[in-house]
Design a protein around this motif. Sequence first.
Motif, short mmCIF file in Angstrom:
data_model
loop_
_atom_site.label_atom_id
_atom_site.label_comp_id
_atom_site.label_asym_id
_atom_site.label_seq_id
_atom_site.Cartn_x
_atom_site.Cartn_y
_atom_site.Cartn_z
N GLN A 1 0.83 -1.20 0.00
CA GLN A 1 0.00 0.00 0.00
C GLN A 1 0.86 1.25 0.00
OE1 GLN A 1 -1.48 -0.87 4.03
NE2 GLN A 1 -0.73 1.13 4.66
N SER A 2 0.29 2.34 -0.48
CA SER A 2 0.93 3.64 -0.30
C SER A 2 0.65 4.10 1.13
CB SER A 2 0.37 4.66 -1.29
OG SER A 2 -1.02 4.83 -1.12
N TYR A 3 1.62 4.84 1.72
CA TYR A 3 1.47 5.21 3.13
C TYR A 3 2.54 6.21 3.53
CZ TYR A 3 0.19 4.36 8.00
OH TYR A 3 -0.27 4.49 9.28
N PRO A 4 2.22 7.20 4.37
CA PRO A 4 0.94 7.48 5.02
C PRO A 4 0.13 8.59 4.35
CG PRO A 4 2.66 8.66 6.15
CD PRO A 4 3.32 7.95 5.00
N GLU A 5 0.64 9.14 3.24
CA GLU A 5 -0.09 10.23 2.60
C GLU A 5 -1.45 9.76 2.11
OE1 GLU A 5 2.33 11.94 -0.47
OE2 GLU A 5 3.24 13.38 0.94
N THR A 6 -2.44 10.62 2.20
CA THR A 6 -3.79 10.29 1.76
C THR A 6 -3.96 10.67 0.29
OG1 THR A 6 -4.57 12.43 2.56
CG2 THR A 6 -4.76 10.56 4.06
N PRO A 7 -4.76 9.92 -0.46
CA PRO A 7 -5.42 8.69 0.00
C PRO A 7 -4.47 7.50 -0.03
CG PRO A 7 -5.97 9.08 -2.29
CD PRO A 7 -5.12 10.25 -1.85
N THR A 8 -4.51 6.69 1.02
CA THR A 8 -3.74 5.45 1.00
C THR A 8 -4.46 4.45 0.09
OG1 THR A 8 -4.89 4.76 3.02
CG2 THR A 8 -2.71 5.74 3.27
N MET A 9 -3.70 3.80 -0.80
CA MET A 9 -4.29 2.93 -1.82
C MET A 9 -3.49 1.64 -1.93
SD MET A 9 -5.36 5.63 -4.83
CE MET A 9 -3.68 6.15 -5.15
N LEU A 10 -4.14 0.61 -2.46
CA LEU A 10 -3.51 -0.67 -2.68
C LEU A 10 -2.70 -0.65 -3.97
CD1 LEU A 10 -6.40 -3.17 -1.84
CD2 LEU A 10 -4.77 -2.07 -0.29
N CYS A 11 -1.59 -1.38 -3.95
CA CYS A 11 -0.77 -1.49 -5.15
C CYS A 11 -0.03 -2.82 -5.12
CB CYS A 11 0.20 -0.32 -5.28
SG CYS A 11 1.32 -0.12 -3.87
N TYR A 12 0.65 -3.14 -6.20
CA TYR A 12 1.51 -4.32 -6.22
C TYR A 12 2.69 -4.05 -7.14
CZ TYR A 12 -0.89 -5.43 -10.64
OH TYR A 12 -1.41 -5.37 -11.91
N SER A 13 3.76 -4.81 -6.93
CA SER A 13 4.90 -4.80 -7.82
C SER A 13 5.11 -6.19 -8.38
CB SER A 13 6.16 -4.33 -7.09
OG SER A 13 6.13 -2.93 -6.87
N VAL A 14 5.69 -6.25 -9.57
CA VAL A 14 5.90 -7.50 -10.30
C VAL A 14 7.39 -7.76 -10.43
CG1 VAL A 14 5.47 -8.73 -12.46
CG2 VAL A 14 3.76 -7.12 -11.58
N SER A 15 7.78 -9.04 -10.30
CA SER A 15 9.17 -9.43 -10.46
C SER A 15 9.25 -10.77 -11.17
CB SER A 15 9.86 -9.53 -9.09
OG SER A 15 11.19 -10.02 -9.22
N GLU A 16 10.32 -10.97 -11.91
CA GLU A 16 10.57 -12.27 -12.54
C GLU A 16 11.65 -13.06 -11.80
OE1 GLU A 16 11.36 -11.75 -16.65
OE2 GLU A 16 9.33 -11.04 -17.12
N ASP A 17 12.37 -12.38 -10.88
CA ASP A 17 13.53 -13.03 -10.25
C ASP A 17 13.64 -12.80 -8.75
OD1 ASP A 17 14.18 -10.36 -10.19
OD2 ASP A 17 15.88 -10.53 -11.58
N LEU A 18 12.66 -12.16 -8.12
CA LEU A 18 12.68 -11.83 -6.70
C LEU A 18 13.79 -10.82 -6.34
CD1 LEU A 18 12.03 -15.33 -5.05
CD2 LEU A 18 10.43 -13.41 -5.23
N ILE A 19 14.38 -10.21 -7.35
CA ILE A 19 15.43 -9.22 -7.13
C ILE A 19 15.02 -7.86 -7.66
CG2 ILE A 19 17.83 -8.57 -7.64
CD1 ILE A 19 18.45 -11.58 -7.88
N HIS A 20 14.59 -7.83 -8.91
CA HIS A 20 14.19 -6.59 -9.56
C HIS A 20 12.67 -6.47 -9.52
CE1 HIS A 20 18.07 -7.85 -11.35
NE2 HIS A 20 18.37 -6.57 -11.20
#
Length: 292
Positions: free
Chosen positions: A89-108
């Motif tokens: 999530q974004s935090y703590p600035e409003t509005p806090t929102m859900l997000c995700y990141s994608v990786s192919e190698d658990l590094i980048h």
Amino acid sequence: MDFKKLTNPVWDRSDNLRDPSIYKTDEGYHLFYSRYSNKDWSRPENWAIGYAFTKDFIHFEKDRDISAKGFASPGDLIRWNGKYILPYQSYPETPTMLCYSVSEDLIHWSEPVFFLEEARYLPWNQAERVIDPTFVVDGNRLHCYFVGTDRKHYERATNLVGHAYTDDPELKNWTITTVDRPLIGASETAPDGAENVTVYRIQDEWIMIYSEGLLEQHLAYSVSKDLINWEQKGKVEIEAQNWIAVRYGAPFVWKEADTWMMILMGEDSNNHTTFGLLSSEDGIHWQMLKEK
């Protein structure tokens, strides 16, 4: 590995360590967490998604931030369409929102992709904030548990748990099952609600353990057959230890051979947060590792 050789807390840093999430591989354990620094909750530069790798929960290496500043609360890392996806999530600035990141190698990791923004406007989410995402994959369906907040209709700010699912490989189209009321709300044992959900399966039943309450935070659990309808079972009783003297929460559970393991965030009498471990033979009743 022999977890009985470890002592709680298993990881203690000068930063406050919060919201742990574990992804186990053949090489070891990938630990994602919220790094909270400088004791000023309101400043985005004091928050980031941290990452470390450990083979034994004694030596932690590669510790670094994998997000920009102003993000927190990593959820369950999943494999989805051949890639790793980490919700937060974004935090703590409003509005806090859900997000995700994608990786192919658990590094980048990719820049954050925001999703499920419509959850901000649910009628019970009076504060229009969405935090604490938890992903659960069941076949070709992805479930997401999240938390909204009501600052108007209760004596104090109250966190409420919602649920949505998607069959969309791109995670853009979601069905929210908790439009009219939250999945978990305020109760006698938690007048200020619940947050930080972890979900796992034992045979044909799903178990949810979550942080119950905010000021006097502890753990509670529910059970379900379908990830949508849940029966609340009450408080999870655990042993008192010094590293959780003030409160404890943000559980994450995974399976280790014939034993269930839980990593937990605890706050001590100096208001410092660290991580400790518990074990369980049945996934319901939990025992602390011995304390240092």
